[in-house]
Structure formats: C-alpha cells, structure tokens
Enzyme design. Structure first.
Site, PDB file in Angstrom:
ATOM      1  N   HIS A   1      67.760  16.264  -3.606  1.00  0.00           N
ATOM      2  CA  HIS A   1      68.643  15.866  -2.509  1.00  0.00           C
ATOM      3  C   HIS A   1      69.512  17.025  -2.021  1.00  0.00           C
ATOM      4  CE1 HIS A   1      72.099  13.296  -0.877  1.00  0.00           C
ATOM      5  NE2 HIS A   1      71.046  12.809  -0.251  1.00  0.00           N
TER       6      HIS A   1
ATOM      7  N   LYS B   1      70.970  20.542  -0.284  1.00  0.00           N
ATOM      8  CA  LYS B   1      70.925  21.227   1.009  1.00  0.00           C
ATOM      9  C   LYS B   1      71.492  22.625   0.763  1.00  0.00           C
ATOM     10  CE  LYS B   1      72.221  16.638   1.924  1.00  0.00           C
ATOM     11  NZ  LYS B   1      70.997  16.010   1.518  1.00  0.00           N
TER      12      LYS B   1
ATOM     13  N   ASP C   1      70.454  36.768   3.120  1.00  0.00           N
ATOM     14  CA  ASP C   1      70.733  38.165   2.740  1.00  0.00           C
ATOM     15  C   ASP C   1      71.648  38.286   1.520  1.00  0.00           C
ATOM     16  OD1 ASP C   1      69.116  39.031   4.762  1.00  0.00           O
ATOM     17  OD2 ASP C   1      70.736  39.598   6.118  1.00  0.00           O
TER      18      ASP C   1
ATOM     19  N   HIS D   1      78.469  10.345   6.911  1.00  0.00           N
ATOM     20  CA  HIS D   1      77.590  10.881   5.863  1.00  0.00           C
ATOM     21  C   HIS D   1      78.258  12.011   5.095  1.00  0.00           C
ATOM     22  CE1 HIS D   1      73.678  12.848   4.489  1.00  0.00           C
ATOM     23  NE2 HIS D   1      73.547  11.598   4.088  1.00  0.00           N
TER      24      HIS D   1
ATOM     25  N   LYS E   1      80.341  14.013   2.521  1.00  0.00           N
ATOM     26  CA  LYS E   1      80.754  13.786   1.136  1.00  0.00           C
ATOM     27  C   LYS E   1      81.861  14.793   0.830  1.00  0.00           C
ATOM     28  CE  LYS E   1      75.939  13.383   1.300  1.00  0.00           C
ATOM     29  NZ  LYS E   1      75.716  12.013   1.563  1.00  0.00           N
TER      30      LYS E   1
ATOM     31  N   ASP F   1      95.375  16.747  -3.775  1.00  0.00           N
ATOM     32  CA  ASP F   1      96.722  17.306  -3.611  1.00  0.00           C
ATOM     33  C   ASP F   1      96.795  18.394  -2.544  1.00  0.00           C
ATOM     34  OD1 ASP F   1      97.476  15.621  -5.656  1.00  0.00           O
ATOM     35  OD2 ASP F   1      97.387  17.169  -7.212  1.00  0.00           O
TER      36      ASP F   1
END
Length: 478
Positions: free
Chosen positions: A221, A223, A228, A396, A398, A403
């Site tokens: 899952h 990404k 470079d 979507h 996350k 604080d």
C-alpha cells in the site's frame, strides 16, 4: 446415513477451525471472538472466509527473504538509518518514546537536517513530481499501490519514459491488485520498451494459487518516490487523479503530499530497495544514498511496516504517539476501525485534558468501515473527543499532529488492513513550522466538515445502532 455424514462433516469443520483459532497465539481475544461468531453463525461461509482471509502469512520463505534483505541493508547502509542514541539529542523528551518505538520497527531512527514542503493539492503534486522526474540526472524510483491510466498516472508514466530514454535509471513498482489495470495496459508495456525497469508487488498471475498459499488481500500500500537520492515524496496520494475514476461517486479524493530533502530521503530509498529486492528477488546494488543535511533542518525518520514485521507495530506506534500528547492531537483518516489499544489511547488522552480532534469522511467508499467507525462515536464523544465528518469528498489524507510540534504523514490508515495486512510507509518528524502547516490543512478539512454531537448519536434509530455494532463485532477481522 447421509444426514449423519453431513452432521459429522459439519461438526468436524467447526471443531477443526475452532481448534485452529484457539491454537493461534498471535490473535487478540477480540479477533478470536469475532472469528468464533462468524464460524458458528455461518459455518460454511465462515470457514471459507477464514480459509481465504483468516491468517496473515506470507510464508516462511517470504519472511526469511525479508529478514535477509534488512540484514543486508543494516550491514551496508547503517550510516543512513540513524542511531538510537541520537534520539536523546534530536527529539524533545516528551516525544522520545514515540521516535524510539518507530525506530524499533525496522531500524530507521531520526536524523537531523531535513526540510520539506507541503504541497497545495493534487494538481500541485502532479506538476511538481513530473517536473522533478524531468529534471532527474541519475535515477528515479517510484512505488504506488494504485496507479491508474488517467491524466496523473499517464503523465507520471510518460515522465518516467522520457527519463529512461535520456539515460536515467528508472525503476517502478506497482501493486498487483491496486494497479492491475495499468499492469495489463499498453502504457506499462511502453514504459518497459523505453527502458523503465518494472516490478509488480504481489502479482496476481495465478489468484487461485495465491489464495491457497497466502492471502489475496496482502498488498503493498506504499507510495514512495525517490529522485536522484536527494528528493522524496511522502503522503496519501496514489498515482491517480482526485476524480478517481474507478470510484467516481465518492470523488474527489482529498489527499495530502509532502516533498522532502535531507537524510530522510536515504531512508525512503532503502525502504524502496527492500521492496524492489522482495518483488524482483534480486540484489539492488549501487543505489545512490546521500545523507546531506540541510542547514537548520529538522529531525525526521521513515517508519515502514508490513506483515513481515512484528505484529501490531503500527497500532502500538499510534498508541505511543497519542500517549505523548499534552495539549492537542488531531487525526485525519479515511478508514477508522481501531484496535482496543488505539481506541483506549484516544479516550484516555481526552480524559486527561488533551484536545482530541478526529476527522473522517462523511461518505465512505466502504460501507462496512463506515458502520464500524460510527460504532465507536458514542464512547469517543462521551470522553470529550471532537469528531468531524468531512463533506467535500472522500478525505483520504492520513495525518496526525501532536501539540503543534510533531507530525506523522504517510500511507497508514487506522484499520486492520494497515495494522496487519498492508506494507505501509510514513515519515515521523518534529518541527513546529511544518507541523503548523499540516495543522492549518487539517483546519481546512474541519471547515468543510460537519461536527458530530453526542445528542445526534443518541438520536440515531435503534436499527442503525444495531447495524453499526453488529459490523463492529467483526471489526477485529475486517
């Protein structure tokens, strides 16, 4: 005799799978109870579901391979993984336990000298990513769970094609289920012809064999993008347009992405390398690693998790982070089916006076998750948590901010899939300025949301409560 034989088979199936569940010491009591409920209420369906989805196991070969890969990485790339002892000098004492715990998962500890930019929206991310790929000089590494043939997905693929054609080393991984359309497409073939080195994570060439030997829903899952060796992207967006054409009725998908520079890039590079070696079964030698700190940069670390790491690492990380909050914590996630430790941590934080803000999508693409999520609302609200439901599409993103000083961003949701089934990647960092930017983005989500009150929940029809709680009963195995 026929009825007797059927009764014996029925009893043997229920008894056999019940014994199997009781023999598993890796199951939590709620998960064990949920399986008992399913198998006893619907024995044949329950046995079939348990056979297909009940056990989180990639097999000894995969686990051994994972351990070998990370042993190799630790042996050859230790300077880029950070050191446990540096936590004491880089991180505020309040938050050290969370950074130490994150480092214990796969060995990446915080390194100083990082900087990052919070990208405005999905279009800005796609434009910036393509520009960075077009400017690449040595290599581009990308990994996506979902990679579509829409505008964003096609632009990224063509940018990789252009880079490969001018001599840049390009490697791309796509998940076999989430990106199944692309993997069969002409675009995928064109990338290969142009010289892009391709890999498929958990291919579905033979789904029946996969179901017999593992689980078809064990997925990568993550990404990840590394360019470079000095630029990496991290966040929730796949290589897809916000219109998300495979589920357009829930669009737009509202994501968050950040562009990082500094030593944390090398850690993401190593995480990509581990996935590449797992998917291709080959050693990835000669990848470019850089740990060039940016003056005045902040400490950050990569946190990667998956079914070959120790069990419950992700919920324990969230629990440790929540426990570190003193004034405020804000969480956004599209899929909220927490285990008992995370739920109790949220409730405890609210009871000790922490302002706990939770933002979920009002309209979820998973009706099961939506029902299970709402079953927790009453307890959370009674403890003093503030819940908002986002109405501007499918939220979507996350994110977790603590604080106004510490933030976690990446691919992990707060559900069983992210906790136990998926390979996930996140970046945990300490920086007031950047955390405040994420906090402002979270506020923009709240501005497009409806607050959920205790009075509203108390007025839900009885059948809605029954449905939500019934779904939540099997939440531990969703």
């Amino acid at each position: 005799m026929i009825y007797l034989a059927l009764a014996i088979v029925h009893g043997a199936l229920v008894f056999g799978f019940t014994m199997r569940i009781l023999l598993r010491d890796d199951l939590s009591p709620p998960a064990r109870l949920a399986w008992f409920v399913v198998i006893n209420l619907a024995p044949y369906f329950g046995v079939l579901i348990y056979f297909l989805f009940g056990e989180i196991d990639l097999g000894q070969k995969a686990r051994k391979r994972h351990d070998e890969i990370f042993a190799m990485i630790r042996a050859h790339a230790a300077p880029y993984m950070g050191r446990c002892e540096d936590v004491n000098t880089l991180i505020d004492p309040l938050y050290r336990p969370a950074f130490l715990y994150g480092g214990s998962i796969n060995g990446f500890y915080p390194m100083g000298g990082n900087r990052a930019e919070l990208l405005e929206d999905a279009a800005a991310f796609a434009t910036r990513l393509v520009a960075d790929i077009d400017a690449a000089q040595t290599h581009v590494h990308v990994l996506y769970y979902i990679w579509l043939e829409d505008q964003t997905g096609t632009e990224v693929a063509r940018a990789l094609t252009r880079a490969a054609q001018r001599g840049v080393t390009c490697r791309a991984i796509a998940d076999g289920l989430g990106s199944r359309g692309l993997i069969r497409s002409r675009l995928w073939k064109d990338m290969k012809v142009a010289g892009v080195d391709l890999a498929v994570a958990f291919p579905l060439d033979n789904p029946f064999l996969t179901m017999l030997t593992s689980r078809i829903d064990l997925r990568n899952h993550r990404k990840i993008t590394v360019i470079d060796g000095h630029i990496t992207y991290c966040g929730s967006q796949n290589s897809a347009d916000p219109e998300f054409h495979i589920k357009p009725r829930y669009a737009p998908w509202v994501d968050i992405m950040m562009r990082f520079e500094g030593p944390v890039v090398a850690q993401n590079q190593l995480l990509f390398a581990s996935d590449w070696m797992q998917a291709r079964g080959e050693i990835l030698d000669g990848i470019e690693l850089k740990a060039q700190p940016v003056e005045g940069g902040f400490p950050a670390q990569v946190v990667g998790d998956g079914p070959t790491e120790r069990r419950s690492a992700t919920p324990q990380l969230f629990t440790t982070l929540i426990a570190s909050a003193r004034q405020e914590m804000i969480l956004t996630t599209p899929y909220f089916v927490p285990d008992a430790t995370v739920l109790d941590a949220l409730i405890a934080a609210a009871h000790r006076g922490v302002r706990v803000g939770l933002v979920f999508p009002k309209k979820n693409d998973s009706w099961i998750v939506a029902a299970a999520s709402r079953s927790y609302y009453r307890r959370l609200l009674e403890a003093g948590c503030v819940i908002h439901e986002f109405t501007g599409g499918l939220l979507h993103a996350k994110t977790l901010t603590i604080d106004g000083r510490v933030a976690l961003i990446g691919s992990s949701n707060l559900d069983l899939r992210s906790f136990e089934l998926n390979y996930e990647n996140n970046i945990l960092f300490q920086d007031e300025t950047l955390t405040d930017e994420i906090r402002t983005r979270q506020a923009s989500y709240i501005a497009q949301s409806e607050a959920v009150s205790s009075q509203e929940v108390a007025q839900w029809p009885f059948y809605v409560c029954i449905w939500n709680n019934a779904v939540a009963t099997v939440g531990p195995i969703l």
